[in-house]
Write an enzyme that holds these catalytic residues in place. Structure first.
Site, mmCIF file in Angstrom:
data_model
loop_
_atom_site.group_PDB
_atom_site.id
_atom_site.type_symbol
_atom_site.label_atom_id
_atom_site.label_comp_id
_atom_site.label_asym_id
_atom_site.label_seq_id
_atom_site.Cartn_x
_atom_site.Cartn_y
_atom_site.Cartn_z
ATOM 1 N N GLY A 24 27.043 47.604 54.200
ATOM 2 C CA GLY A 24 25.673 47.263 53.850
ATOM 3 C C GLY A 24 24.896 46.795 55.054
ATOM 4 N N ASP A 27 31.887 32.488 56.652
ATOM 5 C CA ASP A 27 32.223 32.536 58.074
ATOM 6 C C ASP A 27 31.061 32.966 58.951
ATOM 7 O OD1 ASP A 27 34.746 31.912 57.232
ATOM 8 O OD2 ASP A 27 35.743 33.646 58.128
ATOM 9 N N HIS A 80 56.767 9.034 38.730
ATOM 10 C CA HIS A 80 57.959 8.752 39.549
ATOM 11 C C HIS A 80 59.149 9.549 38.999
ATOM 12 C CE1 HIS A 80 60.871 6.568 41.970
ATOM 13 N NE2 HIS A 80 61.624 6.447 40.870
#
Length: 475
Positions: free
Chosen positions: A122, A322, A454
Site C-alpha cells: 500500500g 514501529d 503458595h
C-alpha cells in the site's frame, strides 16, 4: 470507481490488524492492506511479529529449552533419556505450523469483523475527495480511498554497512529463524533482544555462540543490577559475550564468515563463524510509502512524525507501532492501534507509555516495567529498593530453576511503585502484576498485603515488596 472506506490501514502487523478489527467493531467500513504472503502466495497477516519475529522465535525457544532440559535437567527428576536426538527440520516445521495458525486466526478475525483485506503493497497516491487515494500493488493493481488512514508499516532489520543480509551466511532475524542445521560456530553482532534470544536458541541446541556488542555495558536499557546478573548467568551457560568491540571488515567465504574487530582493549581480533546473525536494531519501514506525494512528514531517521495521540501532520492520517516514536514492541503497537481506532470514533483512546512492559525471552527470562535504579538516581528521585532471590522461593526450587530475582523500586515518601525488574523463571508472566499495580498507582505495601498463592513464583514479587520496607519474610 475506487472502493471507499471509512478507515484504511496500511500494514497487517500487530498494530495494523488490531487497529482494523477495532475500527470495524466501532462501526466503520474498514480495509487493511498487507504484503506478507505464505509459501502458496496467500495472505500471511501478522507482520514481522507473527511471521519472522515474536511468534516463531518463541516456538524455537520452547523447543530448544525442551531439548536442553532433556539433555541436562531431566536426570535430576529421575527421568532417564537414552539416545537423545535432534531433528531440526521437524522443529522448524512445528514453528511454521504455529505461524500459520496465527496467520489463519487473523484471517478469521477479519472475516468475523467484516474487515476487507487487500494483499499487496500500500502506498499514498494523492489527497482525494473523501480522504486519500491509496494504491494497492499486488498481483493486480487497484486504488482505494480512505477517509482515515492508519500507517502501520512496521520496521526492517538494520544491516551493517558492507555486510548485506543474504540469509544464508549473514542473517537477519528472518534467516536466524530458518537455519537448517545447528552451526558449529555462530556469531551474533548485537547483544539486544533478538541477538540474545536467537543466540540462546542455537546455544541450547549445541552451537558455540559468540556475542559481539559495541556498547561497553551489557543490556544498557535494563536495570544495572539485573543486567549484571544476566551477564553472569548467560556467561555461565556458555554464551561468550564481548563488550566494547568495534566491528571492522566482514568477509564471506563459501561456507563461513570472518569478522575482524577490535576488542575493548583496542586489540585486533578475528573470528570465523559458520553463520553470523546481525541484530543491531531496526529501522522504520517507510520506503515505498510515497509519503511525499501527500506531504506526510517523516523525521530525520525516517519515522512518521506523530504527536502524543498518533496524529501526523495531515488531517485524518495516523501512524502507529514501529514506524513511529517509542519502543518497537508488538504490544505497544496493539495498544496504539486500539487507541487510534477509538479516537477516530470520538472516544478517548489510552496508552500509558510508562507502564509498557519489556521482556527478553531468554532463560532465565528478563522483564521490567517502569524506571530503572540508574534512571531514578539520574533524575534525583528519592526511592526505596527491595529485592528477593528465587533461590529462596519454594516453587522455584520445585521447578529446578532458582536463578535470578525480583527487584522493586518505590518512591521514598509515597511508596508508589516506580519500577519492577525481574530475572528468572516465568518473568514474562510475573511482570503483568506489576503493570496492573503501576497502572493503578499502587504502593509497594499494596502488593505486600495482597494474598499470593503458595507455593508460587509470584510470592517472590510479594517478598520484594516486603523487602522495600525491610519486612521480607524469606519463605
Amino acid at each position: 470507481m475506487s472502493k471507499q472506506f471509512d478507515v484504511v490501514v496500511i500494514g497487517g502487523g500487530p498494530g495494523g490488524y488490531v487497529a482494523a478489527i477495532r475500527a470495524a467493531q466501532l462501526g466503520f467500513s474498514t480495509a487493511c492492506i498487507d504484503a506478507w504472503t505464505n509459501d502458496k502466495g496467500g495472505p500471511a497477516l501478522g507482520g514481522t511479529c507473527t511471521n519472522v519475529g515474536c511468534i516463531p522465535s518463541k516456538a524455537l525457544l520452547q523447543s530448544s529449552e525442551h531439548y536442553e532440559h532433556a539433555g541436562h535437567s531431566f536426570a535430576d527428576h529421575g527421568i532417564e533419556v537414552k539416545g537423545l536426538g535432534l531433528d531440526v527440520g521437524k522443529m522448524l516445521a512445528r514453528k511454521s505450523t504455529i505461524v500459520k495458525q496465527n496467520n489463519d486466526g487473523i484471517v478469521y478475525l477479519f472475516k468475523k469483523n467484516k474487515v476487507t483485506s487487500f494483499l499487496g503493497l500500500g502506498s499514498f497516491v494523492k489527497a482525494a475527495e473523501g480522504g486519500y487515494e491509496i494504491k494497492v500493488a499486488g498481483k493486480t493493481e487497484e486504488t482505494i480511498i480512505g477517509k482515515h488512514i492508519i500507517v502501520a508499516t512496521g520496521s526492517n532489520a538494520r544491516a551493517l554497512p558492507g555486510a548485506a543480509f543474504d540469509e544464508k551466511l549473514i542473517l537477519s532475524n528472518d534467516g536466524a529463524l530458518a537455519i537448517g542445521g545447528v552451526p558449529k560456530k555462530l556469531g551474533v553482532i548485537g547483544a539486544g533482544v533478538i541477538g540474545l534470544e536467537m543466540g540462546s536458541v542455537w546455544r541450547r541446541l549445541g552451537a558455540e555462540v559468540t556475542v559481539l556488542e559495541a556498547l561497553p555495558v551489557f543490556l544498557g536499557a535494563v536495570d544495572e543490577q539485573i543486567a549484571k546478573e544476566a551477564h553472569k548467568l548467560f556467561t555461565k551457560q556458555g554464551l561468550a559475550i564481548s563488550l566494547g568491540v568495534k566491528i571492522g571488515d566482514i568477509v564471506t567465504g563459501k561456507s563461513d564468515v570472518t569478522v575482524n574487530y577490535t576488542d575493548e582493549k583496542g586489540v585486533a581480533q578475528k573470528a570465523v563463524f559458520d553463520k553470523l546473525i546481525i541484530s543491531i536494531g531496526r529501522t522504520p519501514n517507510t520506503n515505498g510509502l510515497n509519503a511525499e506525494s501527500i506531504g506526510l512528514k517523516l523525521d530525520e531517521r525516517g519515522f512518521v512524525a506523530v504527536d502524543g495521540d498518533c496524529k501526523t501532520n495531515l488531517p485524518n492520517v495516523w501512524a502507529i507501532g514501529d514506524v513511529v516514536r517509542g519502543p518497537m514492541l508488538a504490544h505497544k503497537a496493539e495498544e496504539e492501534g486500539v487507541a487510534v481506532a477509538e479516537r477516530i470514533a470520538g472516544q478517548h483512546g489510552h496508552v500509558n507509555f510508562n507502564t509498557i512492559p519489556w521482556v527478553i525471552y531468554t532463560s532465565p527470562e528478563i522483564s521490567w516495567v517502569g524506571r530503572t535504579e540508574q534512571q531514578l538516581k539520574a533524575d534525583g528521585v528519592a526511592y526505596k529498593a527491595g529485592t528477593f532471590p528465587f533461590m529462596a522461593n519454594g516453587r522455584a526450587r520445585a521447578l529446578g530453576d532458582t536463578s535470578g530475582m525480583v527487584k522493586m523500586l518505590a518512591d521514598a515518601k509515597t511508596d508508589e511503585i516506580l519500577g519492577v525488574h525481574i530475572i528468572g523463571p516465568m518473568a514474562s508472566e510475573l511482570i503483568a502484576e506489576a503493570v496492573v499495580a503501576m497502572e493503578f498507582r499502587a504502593s509497594s505495601e499494596d502488593i505486600a498485603r495482597i494474598c499470593h498463592a503458595h507455593p508460587s513464583l509470584s510470592e517472590a514479587t510479594k517478598e520484594a515488596a516486603l523487602a522495600v520496607d525491610k519486612r521480607a519474610l524469606n519463605f
